[in-house]
Design an enzyme around this catalytic site. Structure first.
Site, mmCIF file in Angstrom:
data_model
loop_
_atom_site.group_PDB
_atom_site.id
_atom_site.type_symbol
_atom_site.label_atom_id
_atom_site.label_comp_id
_atom_site.label_asym_id
_atom_site.label_seq_id
_atom_site.Cartn_x
_atom_site.Cartn_y
_atom_site.Cartn_z
ATOM 1 C CE LYS A 85 -3.271 3.022 0.545
ATOM 2 N NZ LYS A 85 -4.231 3.298 -0.340
ATOM 3 C CB CYS A 128 -3.515 8.792 0.117
ATOM 4 S SG CYS A 128 -5.066 8.500 0.855
HETATM 5 N N1 SAJ Z 1 -1.882 14.867 -9.022
HETATM 6 C C1 SAJ Z 1 -1.177 15.255 -9.724
HETATM 7 N N2 SAJ Z 1 -0.751 14.938 -10.845
HETATM 8 C C2 SAJ Z 1 -1.448 13.764 -11.581
HETATM 9 C C3 SAJ Z 1 -2.033 12.914 -10.518
HETATM 10 C C4 SAJ Z 1 -2.420 13.540 -9.317
HETATM 11 O O1 SAJ Z 1 -0.749 16.577 -9.471
HETATM 12 O O2 SAJ Z 1 -0.909 13.401 -12.461
HETATM 13 C C5 SAJ Z 1 -2.392 15.330 -7.619
HETATM 14 C C6 SAJ Z 1 -3.859 15.641 -7.457
HETATM 15 O O3 SAJ Z 1 -4.300 16.562 -7.986
HETATM 16 C C7 SAJ Z 1 -3.944 15.408 -5.857
HETATM 17 C C8 SAJ Z 1 -2.893 14.501 -5.807
HETATM 18 O O4 SAJ Z 1 -1.887 14.259 -6.667
HETATM 19 O O5 SAJ Z 1 -3.537 16.615 -5.218
HETATM 20 C C9 SAJ Z 1 -3.577 12.916 -5.279
HETATM 21 O O6 SAJ Z 1 -4.369 12.825 -6.240
HETATM 22 P P1 SAJ Z 1 -4.656 11.141 -6.794
HETATM 23 O O7 SAJ Z 1 -5.671 11.184 -7.633
HETATM 24 O O8 SAJ Z 1 -3.258 10.675 -7.523
HETATM 25 O O9 SAJ Z 1 -4.707 10.347 -5.466
HETATM 26 P P2 SAJ Z 1 -5.600 10.023 -4.186
HETATM 27 O O10 SAJ Z 1 -4.893 10.992 -3.252
HETATM 28 O O11 SAJ Z 1 -6.996 10.665 -4.724
HETATM 29 O O12 SAJ Z 1 -5.769 8.574 -4.239
HETATM 30 C C10 SAJ Z 1 -4.524 7.609 -3.811
HETATM 31 C C11 SAJ Z 1 -4.633 6.672 -5.203
HETATM 32 N N3 SAJ Z 1 -3.442 6.081 -5.487
HETATM 33 C C12 SAJ Z 1 -2.876 5.947 -6.312
HETATM 34 O O13 SAJ Z 1 -3.268 5.975 -7.374
HETATM 35 C C13 SAJ Z 1 -1.588 4.913 -6.253
HETATM 36 C C14 SAJ Z 1 -5.781 5.675 -4.652
HETATM 37 O O14 SAJ Z 1 -5.847 4.507 -5.423
HETATM 38 C C15 SAJ Z 1 -5.414 5.247 -3.339
HETATM 39 O O15 SAJ Z 1 -6.551 4.371 -2.709
HETATM 40 C C16 SAJ Z 1 -5.619 6.726 -2.527
HETATM 41 O O16 SAJ Z 1 -4.567 7.222 -2.668
HETATM 42 C C17 SAJ Z 1 -5.531 6.265 -0.810
HETATM 43 O O17 SAJ Z 1 -6.590 6.155 -0.263
HETATM 44 O O18 SAJ Z 1 -4.345 5.768 -0.501
#
Ligand code: SAJ
Length: 435
Positions: free
Chosen positions: A217, A271
């Protein structure tokens, strides 16, 4: 599973993960009690309503409360399977130390109602060894029950770790269809947890040991953080070299083995910006890359503030619209949000010149009080503001056509408007001259 009666379930913690999980389990036909310490949350759910925003969750909770499969309580109740989905934040020591107090009190509450044959599953993101810590806490509270891995013979209780992996905004879909890693304290524990998940998960469930599942995780989120850091670093390089980072990424991603993620105003949420520290905390000497990625992503927030401020300072009479406060697109979650931090800093700096558009907010968060900044809708912002700072890629903002923004000065941290002209200032100057 054929012929086995469905287990009763108690889900501890009814937040963004616990409530959808409880609802999905209830939908599969199991009797579920969701426990939360908040009376308001419990009452809301028992009315068939929800306290969080998540696609399709309202209808599902309403249905499973109505058919009696889901009820909420402020107490942990006896059940065959306990799912712990409580937060694991940082301690307030400034060193990113994981705070396991919620997990510990959930484990103690579960221990008080435990009977032989029960299964405890931890879903909260946790540092390595937490599942064993739970086992030890339960063993201490219930010396009458044999715990897995502590003595020979068949244990009375099964304990496993099964991290959630769902993406806010797609939680219900991903809870059902994502693959799951199920780590048992012993292989037998993993098998017992597996038989539970197979009742409602359509993805593949893979069994392993508890520590590997815990690490998996953390690794998933650290991997994403490192990759976003690469994109954010590129965006700062592009700003320094006066290049369009989005164009470069678009072109580079045409390579069959390159897939650069999207820059933004920094990484938010509970996360990705948190979990990498659990690895760093466990192995500080071995984690320079993970630590640096955290630094790059946090540094991007300050870069965004500097870039936005420079644009505003170049338009000293213009009103400024900050588009978005949420930590990512199309959700109502403003906690740990870089967009919110950037907007609040601009509000403190530029006062009543700042307008904030956030379709998911009814009022501005507390830190905007007394800044003079105002929450407005997108139409008002487009009518009154000449500087636009895009902080969140909400669909509402993406859909603004070029003719409504072509005359504006834009700092787009999310790259949602690739057609925005690079030189945007003359119309503003003309309007100002015209009074
Ligand atoms: N972000 C960027 N650029 C990107 C992708 C995301 O700047 O290309 C930013 C988003 O705007 C946000 C942050 O990253 O601020 C996180 O967003 P996210 O969509 O990547 O992830 P979370 O936090 O919503 O969910 C993550 C996910 N983990 C992964 O994709 C590895 C999700 O699957 C997990 O279940 C979740 O964390 C968790 O609960 O741990």
């Amino acid at each position: 599973m054929r012929g086995e009666t469905a287990p009763t379930v108690c889900v501890v913690g009814l937040g963004y993960i616990g409530l959808p999980t409880a609802a999905i389990i209830a939908r599969s036909g199991m009797d579920v009690t969701g426990m939360d310490v908040s009376r308001i949350v419990v009452d809301t759910i028992n009315r068939g309503e929800i306290h969080i925003e998540e696609v399709d969750l309202d209808g599902l909770v309403q249905a499973v409360v109505k058919n009696g499969k889901l009820r909420a309580s402020t107490e942990v109740v006896p059940a065959d399977v306990f799912v712990i989905a409580v937060p694991t934040p940082f301690a307030k020591d400034g060193h990113h130390t994981p705070d396991l107090s919620y997990v510990a009190s959930a484990a103690r509450a579960v221990a008080s109602v435990l009977k032989a044959g029960d299964t405890i599953i931890l879903e909260s993101t946790s540092p390595i060894g937490t599942t064993e810590t739970i086992r030890d806490l339960v063993a201490e509270a219930r010396p009458d029950l044999a715990m897995p891995g502590l003595a020979d013979g068949t244990p009375d209780i099964a304990i496993a770790y099964c991290p959630e992996r769902v993406l806010p905004g797609k939680i219900l879909e991903e809870l059902t269809h994502n693959d799951r890693s199920i780590g048992g304290i012993t292989p037998r524990c993993a098998r017992k947890a597996l038989s539970f998940y197979k009742r409602f998960v359509r993805g593949t469930c893979v069994t392993t040991d508890a520590r590997s599942a815990e690490m998996t995780k953390l690794v998933e989120n650290a991997y994403r953080d490192v990759n976003i850091a690469f994109a954010n670093e590129l965006s700062m390089v592009a700003d320094a070299m006066d290049m369009d980072v989005w164009e470069v990424i678009r072109l580079a991603n045409r390579h069959p083995r390159v897939n650069i993620l999207s820059p933004g105003p920094g990484v938010g949420g509970h996360c990705i910006a948190v979990d990498p520290w659990f690895i760093v905390h466990g192995a500080p000497e071995q984690t320079p890359l993970i630590r640096t990625a955290r630094g790059v992503n946090d540094g991007k927030i300050h870069h965004a503030i500097r870039q936005a401020s420079a644009l505003v300072d170049a338009h000293p009479h213009a009103k400024i619209a900050c588009l978005g406060l949420a930590f990512k697109a199309n959700i109502d979650d403003f906690r740990e949000s870089p967009a919110r931090l950037v907007a609040a800093t601009l509000a403190r700096r530029y006062g009543e010149r700042v307008k904030v558009v956030e379709p998911y907010a009814e009022k501005l968060p507390i830190e905007f009080t007394d800044t003079g900044a105002e929450l407005v809708d997108i139409d008002t912002a487009l009518e009154t503001c000449d500087v636009l700072v895009v902080l969140v890629d909400h669909d509402l903002f993406r859909s603004v056509p070029l003719e409504e923004r072509s005359a504006k000065a834009v700092y787009d941290t999310r790259g949602i408007w690739p057609d925005q002209p690079a030189a945007q200032t003359p119309a503003i100057e003309e309007r100002r001259a015209a009074g």
